[in-house]
Design a protein around this motif. Structure first.
Motif, PDB file in Angstrom:
ATOM      1  N   GLY A 492     -20.932   1.009  30.964  1.00  0.00           N
ATOM      2  CA  GLY A 492     -20.390   1.389  29.665  1.00  0.00           C
ATOM      3  C   GLY A 492     -21.448   1.600  28.600  1.00  0.00           C
ATOM      4  N   GLY A 493     -22.622   2.078  29.006  1.00  0.00           N
ATOM      5  CA  GLY A 493     -23.682   2.340  28.046  1.00  0.00           C
ATOM      6  C   GLY A 493     -24.450   1.117  27.596  1.00  0.00           C
ATOM      7  N   ARG A 494     -24.199  -0.030  28.204  1.00  0.00           N
ATOM      8  CA  ARG A 494     -24.895  -1.273  27.861  1.00  0.00           C
ATOM      9  C   ARG A 494     -25.603  -1.827  29.082  1.00  0.00           C
ATOM     10  NH1 ARG A 494     -23.139  -3.619  23.082  1.00  0.00           N
ATOM     11  NH2 ARG A 494     -21.305  -2.643  22.124  1.00  0.00           N
ATOM     12  N   ILE A 495     -26.632  -2.641  28.847  1.00  0.00           N
ATOM     13  CA  ILE A 495     -27.248  -3.397  29.930  1.00  0.00           C
ATOM     14  C   ILE A 495     -26.432  -4.678  30.109  1.00  0.00           C
ATOM     15  CG2 ILE A 495     -29.298  -4.667  30.659  1.00  0.00           C
ATOM     16  CD1 ILE A 495     -30.978  -2.577  29.212  1.00  0.00           C
ATOM     17  N   THR A 496     -25.763  -4.778  31.249  1.00  0.00           N
ATOM     18  CA  THR A 496     -24.874  -5.924  31.481  1.00  0.00           C
ATOM     19  C   THR A 496     -25.570  -7.070  32.205  1.00  0.00           C
ATOM     20  OG1 THR A 496     -24.061  -4.882  33.521  1.00  0.00           O
ATOM     21  CG2 THR A 496     -22.804  -4.494  31.512  1.00  0.00           C
ATOM     22  N   GLY A 497     -26.801  -6.857  32.622  1.00  0.00           N
ATOM     23  CA  GLY A 497     -27.516  -7.958  33.259  1.00  0.00           C
ATOM     24  C   GLY A 497     -28.895  -7.540  33.703  1.00  0.00           C
ATOM     25  N   GLU A 498     -29.732  -8.536  33.942  1.00  0.00           N
ATOM     26  CA  GLU A 498     -31.082  -8.324  34.448  1.00  0.00           C
ATOM     27  C   GLU A 498     -31.358  -9.375  35.509  1.00  0.00           C
ATOM     28  OE1 GLU A 498     -35.719  -8.633  32.969  1.00  0.00           O
ATOM     29  OE2 GLU A 498     -34.145  -8.249  31.499  1.00  0.00           O
ATOM     30  N   LEU A 499     -31.899  -8.926  36.650  1.00  0.00           N
ATOM     31  CA  LEU A 499     -32.177  -9.831  37.756  1.00  0.00           C
ATOM     32  C   LEU A 499     -33.571  -9.576  38.303  1.00  0.00           C
ATOM     33  CD1 LEU A 499     -28.852  -9.550  39.812  1.00  0.00           C
ATOM     34  CD2 LEU A 499     -29.551 -11.494  38.418  1.00  0.00           C
ATOM     35  N   ALA A 500     -34.284 -10.647  38.618  1.00  0.00           N
ATOM     36  CA  ALA A 500     -35.495 -10.497  39.416  1.00  0.00           C
ATOM     37  C   ALA A 500     -35.078 -10.064  40.814  1.00  0.00           C
ATOM     38  CB  ALA A 500     -36.255 -11.821  39.473  1.00  0.00           C
ATOM     39  N   ILE A 501     -35.938  -9.340  41.509  1.00  0.00           N
ATOM     40  CA  ILE A 501     -35.535  -8.768  42.791  1.00  0.00           C
ATOM     41  C   ILE A 501     -35.143  -9.844  43.801  1.00  0.00           C
ATOM     42  CG2 ILE A 501     -37.854  -8.651  43.780  1.00  0.00           C
ATOM     43  CD1 ILE A 501     -34.973  -6.069  44.116  1.00  0.00           C
ATOM     44  N   ASP A 505     -28.808  -8.924  45.481  1.00  0.00           N
ATOM     45  CA  ASP A 505     -28.202  -8.408  46.693  1.00  0.00           C
ATOM     46  C   ASP A 505     -27.085  -7.465  46.257  1.00  0.00           C
ATOM     47  OD1 ASP A 505     -25.903  -9.973  46.038  1.00  0.00           O
ATOM     48  OD2 ASP A 505     -26.722 -11.665  47.164  1.00  0.00           O
ATOM     49  N   GLU A 506     -26.472  -6.772  47.207  1.00  0.00           N
ATOM     50  CA  GLU A 506     -25.467  -5.774  46.839  1.00  0.00           C
ATOM     51  C   GLU A 506     -24.279  -6.415  46.115  1.00  0.00           C
ATOM     52  OE1 GLU A 506     -24.219  -2.959  49.693  1.00  0.00           O
ATOM     53  OE2 GLU A 506     -26.241  -2.411  50.324  1.00  0.00           O
ATOM     54  N   LYS A 507     -23.917  -7.641  46.484  1.00  0.00           N
ATOM     55  CA  LYS A 507     -22.776  -8.290  45.847  1.00  0.00           C
ATOM     56  C   LYS A 507     -23.060  -8.618  44.388  1.00  0.00           C
ATOM     57  CE  LYS A 507     -19.637 -12.261  46.203  1.00  0.00           C
ATOM     58  NZ  LYS A 507     -19.294 -13.488  46.971  1.00  0.00           N
ATOM     59  N   SER A 508     -24.234  -9.229  44.116  1.00  0.00           N
ATOM     60  CA  SER A 508     -24.537  -9.610  42.742  1.00  0.00           C
ATOM     61  C   SER A 508     -24.688  -8.376  41.855  1.00  0.00           C
ATOM     62  CB  SER A 508     -25.821 -10.456  42.693  1.00  0.00           C
ATOM     63  OG  SER A 508     -26.923  -9.746  43.217  1.00  0.00           O
ATOM     64  N   LEU A 509     -25.326  -7.341  42.382  1.00  0.00           N
ATOM     65  CA  LEU A 509     -25.461  -6.112  41.609  1.00  0.00           C
ATOM     66  C   LEU A 509     -24.106  -5.445  41.397  1.00  0.00           C
ATOM     67  CD1 LEU A 509     -28.711  -4.527  43.095  1.00  0.00           C
ATOM     68  CD2 LEU A 509     -28.430  -5.664  40.896  1.00  0.00           C
ATOM     69  N   GLY A 510     -23.267  -5.459  42.427  1.00  0.00           N
ATOM     70  CA  GLY A 510     -21.944  -4.852  42.309  1.00  0.00           C
ATOM     71  C   GLY A 510     -21.100  -5.503  41.223  1.00  0.00           C
ATOM     72  N   LEU A 511     -21.191  -6.845  41.114  1.00  0.00           N
ATOM     73  CA  LEU A 511     -20.448  -7.541  40.067  1.00  0.00           C
ATOM     74  C   LEU A 511     -20.929  -7.134  38.686  1.00  0.00           C
ATOM     75  CD1 LEU A 511     -20.191 -11.126  41.608  1.00  0.00           C
ATOM     76  CD2 LEU A 511     -18.320  -9.516  41.270  1.00  0.00           C
ATOM     77  N   LEU A 512     -22.240  -7.027  38.524  1.00  0.00           N
ATOM     78  CA  LEU A 512     -22.775  -6.615  37.235  1.00  0.00           C
ATOM     79  C   LEU A 512     -22.442  -5.152  36.940  1.00  0.00           C
ATOM     80  CD1 LEU A 512     -26.257  -8.363  37.333  1.00  0.00           C
ATOM     81  CD2 LEU A 512     -24.391  -8.879  35.759  1.00  0.00           C
ATOM     82  N   MET A 513     -22.444  -4.309  37.964  1.00  0.00           N
ATOM     83  CA  MET A 513     -22.082  -2.904  37.778  1.00  0.00           C
ATOM     84  C   MET A 513     -20.648  -2.766  37.303  1.00  0.00           C
ATOM     85  SD  MET A 513     -24.035  -1.337  41.119  1.00  0.00           S
ATOM     86  CE  MET A 513     -23.259   0.280  41.090  1.00  0.00           C
ATOM     87  N   ALA A 515     -19.301  -5.017  35.457  1.00  0.00           N
ATOM     88  CA  ALA A 515     -19.265  -5.824  34.226  1.00  0.00           C
ATOM     89  C   ALA A 515     -18.414  -7.071  34.403  1.00  0.00           C
ATOM     90  CB  ALA A 515     -18.749  -4.996  33.047  1.00  0.00           C
ATOM     91  N   GLN A 516     -18.524  -7.715  35.581  1.00  0.00           N
ATOM     92  CA  GLN A 516     -17.741  -8.918  35.847  1.00  0.00           C
ATOM     93  C   GLN A 516     -18.545 -10.199  35.647  1.00  0.00           C
ATOM     94  OE1 GLN A 516     -15.647  -8.736  39.573  1.00  0.00           O
ATOM     95  NE2 GLN A 516     -15.008  -6.625  39.243  1.00  0.00           N
ATOM     96  N   ALA A 517     -19.813 -10.070  35.283  1.00  0.00           N
ATOM     97  CA  ALA A 517     -20.593 -11.278  34.975  1.00  0.00           C
ATOM     98  C   ALA A 517     -20.299 -11.686  33.539  1.00  0.00           C
ATOM     99  CB  ALA A 517     -22.083 -11.002  35.152  1.00  0.00           C
ATOM    100  N   ALA A 518     -20.079 -12.959  33.301  1.00  0.00           N
ATOM    101  CA  ALA A 518     -19.716 -13.435  31.960  1.00  0.00           C
ATOM    102  C   ALA A 518     -20.841 -13.202  30.971  1.00  0.00           C
ATOM    103  CB  ALA A 518     -19.361 -14.917  32.015  1.00  0.00           C
ATOM    104  N   GLU A 519     -22.085 -13.466  31.387  1.00  0.00           N
ATOM    105  CA  GLU A 519     -23.244 -13.289  30.514  1.00  0.00           C
ATOM    106  C   GLU A 519     -24.343 -12.581  31.306  1.00  0.00           C
ATOM    107  OE1 GLU A 519     -23.437 -13.983  27.394  1.00  0.00           O
ATOM    108  OE2 GLU A 519     -21.539 -15.043  27.176  1.00  0.00           O
ATOM    109  N   PRO A 520     -25.180 -11.805  30.642  1.00  0.00           N
ATOM    110  CA  PRO A 520     -26.326 -11.224  31.341  1.00  0.00           C
ATOM    111  C   PRO A 520     -27.197 -12.317  31.948  1.00  0.00           C
ATOM    112  CG  PRO A 520     -26.034 -10.190  29.192  1.00  0.00           C
ATOM    113  CD  PRO A 520     -25.104 -11.378  29.241  1.00  0.00           C
ATOM    114  N   VAL A 521     -27.689 -12.055  33.134  1.00  0.00           N
ATOM    115  CA  VAL A 521     -28.534 -13.021  33.829  1.00  0.00           C
ATOM    116  C   VAL A 521     -29.980 -12.639  33.592  1.00  0.00           C
ATOM    117  CG1 VAL A 521     -29.078 -14.056  36.056  1.00  0.00           C
ATOM    118  CG2 VAL A 521     -26.749 -13.293  35.570  1.00  0.00           C
ATOM    119  N   GLU A 522     -30.754 -13.508  32.967  1.00  0.00           N
ATOM    120  CA  GLU A 522     -32.136 -13.195  32.637  1.00  0.00           C
ATOM    121  C   GLU A 522     -33.038 -13.487  33.822  1.00  0.00           C
ATOM    122  OE1 GLU A 522     -33.035 -11.686  29.999  1.00  0.00           O
ATOM    123  OE2 GLU A 522     -31.097 -11.801  28.994  1.00  0.00           O
ATOM    124  N   SER A 523     -34.054 -12.605  33.998  1.00  0.00           N
ATOM    125  CA  SER A 523     -35.018 -12.839  35.074  1.00  0.00           C
ATOM    126  C   SER A 523     -36.032 -13.883  34.638  1.00  0.00           C
ATOM    127  CB  SER A 523     -35.741 -11.529  35.403  1.00  0.00           C
ATOM    128  OG  SER A 523     -36.438 -11.047  34.282  1.00  0.00           O
TER     129      SER A 523
END
Length: 523
Positions: A492-501, A505-513, A515-523
């Motif tokens: 939706g035009g926003r950064i919904t999360g950030e993860l160190a590599i 995994d596909e599941k964690s990225l899919g949830l952020l894609m 926008a199902q993560a409650a808060e952005p995850v900082e690396s």
């Protein structure tokens, strides 16, 4: 009654026997045999130039074979043109859609296949048949909408509907998911499975081996115009197929990690952008790129990734926000970065749409290889540099082609004459050849064969290891996971999360894609 119990043998839906085709000095097909069972999905894979599209163009009547013959449902046939192919129940959906943007979906289906002399009656008949097809297949499109106003997934469905309307029982799909989002790809697969269950035979030309494994019943690998192997899907693997396609083992997994430096190469703060209708497409975008890292941007297409690249590269000015590239700073309230300035600041850009934004299709390769950098002193000649040094441009292009394995190595050849993968390698050679401090790259391997994908990945890693900061936008999660050192996710035009590599995994990225993560995850 089964085939075995009835004592009968159902002939292949399509059988190509000893097909050969030459274009001048190029032997595109060499005695190719291909058999496709009815009501199955048959994958046809190989590198660019392997002969896949030529073979299918012969089946569809675009080309005539120099030798060999074709059988459809056990009967030998001659296919002199696409009209004869259609009459035999063969339909083809091309990678670049064959639609008239200024006509409605209904009119596009009717075009050239009107069932009645009077237009009103013809439209009623076509509409009724299409509505029945949509109910049966699940291929829903808005019949009265103009084609130019529709998203690409709906255009894909329209092309398949158009083929089915004309009676296709054998459907050839050329790179059908090259421009689809993951969700649209899943929808297409469900449709193809439904069509197979209804008795349609599908030939799938693709570079994406995961799709072959997920959808196909059998797969044929071509290399250098010949069939290398045909196998049931249960008897092969992506690794085996890749090796057969390229002729050696291919590594598309991770290879080493970043040695991130302390130098801040690019920083964006609070970027905001609205489209022509006033809808926010970027909101509060803040990011940093350090020397010696690849930062991946993941997300479903259409969530602001394209606009982000346009703003950062200077192609488009935002409504608000600030940007620093090295020691230079820009503010949307005063003056924004322009593409010419970006190049002077060693910021290079490989655009998402190589044909629209990366090259002039009518230019020869040597002009494309200098495009955007042609004002540099190395490319100028004459008093005060008033003319282009064409000899130097051609020599530089020849070097680029050799280093980046661009085929054919002909600097005079028109840009439009190269395959998509070789066009992409030419643009990468141009941008990487400038030794940039920052590289923005969008969809680097879209529509590119597996050997070229491996090569492009190697070049991006080498650029990172040389100290460049790379921002990578890709709709392929496998590519993000293979290349990125950390990942930003957009929705939706926003950064919904950030993860160190190592957190990805596909599941964690899919949830952020989603926008199902409650808060952005900082690396």
């Amino acid at each position: 009654m089964s085939e075995a119990s009835s004592g009968t043998r159902v002939p292949p839906a399509v059988r190509l026997c000893g097909i050969s085709k030459r274009f001048g000095a190029v032997q595109a097909n060499r005695s190719v045999d291909l058999s496709v069972a009815p009501a199955t999905v048959h994958g046809l894979v190989g590198e660019n130039g392997a002969g896949k599209s030529t073979l299918m163009a012969i089946l569809y009547g675009y080309y005539q074979a120099d030798a060999g013959h074709i059988e459809v449902a056990g009967r030998s046939v001659a296919i002199a043109n696409s009209h004869q192919a259609i009459a035999l129940g063969i339909g083809m959906v091309h990678q670049h859609f064959m639609l008239v943007e200024t006509l409605s979906c209904l009119d596009n289906v009717m075009l050239g296949a009107e069932p009645a002399f009077f237009l009103g009656r013809a439209k009623r008949e076509v509409r009724a048949k299409l509505e029945a097809l949509m109910r049966d297949t699940g291929l829903h499109v808005r019949l009265d909408e103009l084609v130019g106003d529709l998203p690409v997934g709906e255009l894909q469905r329209l092309e398949i509907l158009k083929a089915l309307y004309r009676g296709a029982k054998i459907l050839i799909l050329d790179e059908p998911t090259a421009v689809l989002t993951p969700q649209e790809t899943l929808q297409l697969f469900e449709t193809l499975r439904r069509l197979k269950a209804m008795g349609t035979t599908i030939i799938l030309i693709t570079h994406k081996l995961k799709e072959v494994m997920a959808l196909c019943d059998e797969v044929t690998v071509m290399r250098a115009g010949q069939v290398i192997k045909t196998s049931a899907i249960a008897d092969t693997s992506p690794e085996d197929l890749a090796e057969a396609m390229v002729g050696r083992k291919v590594n598309l997994g991770r290879s080493g990690g970043a040695k991130r430096g302390d130098s801040l190469r690019l920083q964006a703060q609070d970027l905001a952008l609205r489209d022509a209708q006033g809808v926010a497409v970027l909101s509060g975008i803040t990011l940093r790129l350090q020397a010696g890292e690849i930062v991946g941007v993941a997300g479903v297409s259409g969530n602001g990734q394209s606009e982000l690249l346009e703003v950062l590269s200077g192609m488009r000015a935002p409504d608000a926000g600030r940007l620093s590239v090295g020691a230079a700073s820009f503010d949307a309230a005063t003056a924004w970065l322009e593409p010419g300035q970006a190049r002077l600041l060693k910021l290079a850009h490989v655009p998402e749409d190589r044909q629209v934004c990366g090259m002039v299709m009518s230019f020869p390769a040597w002009e494309t290889a200098a495009l955007g950098y042609h004002e540099q002193a190395q490319y100028r000649a004459g008093p005060a540099g008033w003319a282009m040094n064409q000899g130097h441009m051609r020599a530089q292009t020849a070097e680029m082609m050799e280093r980046f394995d661009v085929r054919p190595r002909d600097a005079q050849l028109g840009s439009s004459k190269f395959s998509g993968g070789n066009q992409q390698k030419l643009i990468l050679a141009r941008e990487i050849g400038q030794a940039p401090s920052v590289l923005l790259v969008g969809q680097p391997t879209r529509g590119v064969d597996i050997g070229a994908i491996e090569f492009i990945h190697q070049q991006l890693r080498a650029l990172r290891d040389a100290g460049c900061a790379v921002l990578l936008v890709s709709s392929e999660l496998d590519e993000i996971l293979a290349l990125a050192d950390r990942v930003l996710v957009m929705n939706g035009g926003r950064i919904t999360g950030e993860l160190a590599i190592d957190q990805c995994d596909e599941k964690s990225l899919g949830l952020l894609m989603a926008a199902q993560a409650a808060e952005p995850v900082e690396s």
